[in-house]
Design a protein around this motif. Structure first.
Motif, PDB file in Angstrom:
ATOM      1  N   MET A  58       0.330  -3.320   1.801  1.00  0.00           N
ATOM      2  CA  MET A  58       0.728  -2.660   0.564  1.00  0.00           C
ATOM      3  C   MET A  58       0.054  -1.300   0.426  1.00  0.00           C
ATOM      4  N   LYS A  59      -1.194  -1.211   0.837  1.00  0.00           N
ATOM      5  CA  LYS A  59      -1.911   0.062   0.772  1.00  0.00           C
ATOM      6  C   LYS A  59      -1.305   1.060   1.761  1.00  0.00           C
ATOM      7  N   ASP A  60      -0.962   0.588   2.961  1.00  0.00           N
ATOM      8  CA  ASP A  60      -0.410   1.467   3.992  1.00  0.00           C
ATOM      9  C   ASP A  60       1.025   1.888   3.724  1.00  0.00           C
ATOM     10  N   ASN A  61       1.754   1.087   2.939  1.00  0.00           N
ATOM     11  CA  ASN A  61       3.180   1.331   2.685  1.00  0.00           C
ATOM     12  C   ASN A  61       3.489   1.259   1.198  1.00  0.00           C
ATOM     13  N   PRO A  62       2.977   2.217   0.411  1.00  0.00           N
ATOM     14  CA  PRO A  62       3.219   2.166  -1.039  1.00  0.00           C
ATOM     15  C   PRO A  62       4.687   2.394  -1.373  1.00  0.00           C
ATOM     16  N   ASP A  63       5.108   1.789  -2.475  1.00  0.00           N
ATOM     17  CA  ASP A  63       6.489   1.945  -2.961  1.00  0.00           C
ATOM     18  C   ASP A  63       6.590   3.193  -3.847  1.00  0.00           C
TER      19      ASP A  63
END
Length: 64
Positions: A58-63
């Protein structure tokens, strides 16, 4: 093909591309069984994801 299926297939294609480094045509030519076999853990046990790994994803691929 429904929009929901198309959206999910595109999302899975992107995930496989990131995880395995596959170009899109490799994904679209593979079967679900082939993808499952490649993503399975080497010992035959189901692959698991920890909360820490999910948090890092989630940190590496924020929405947005």
């Amino acid at each position: 093909m429904t929009q929901l299926f198309a959206d999910n297939a595109a999302q899975l294609a992107g995930a496989v591309g990131r995880l395995l480094g596959w170009p899109p045509d490799w994904f679209w030519r593979s079967t679900p069984a082939e993808i499952a076999a490649i993503l399975a853990s080497p010992g035959g046990e189901p692959a698991t994801v920890t909360r820490d790994q999910i948090a890092q994803l989630m940190k590496d691929n924020p929405d947005g």
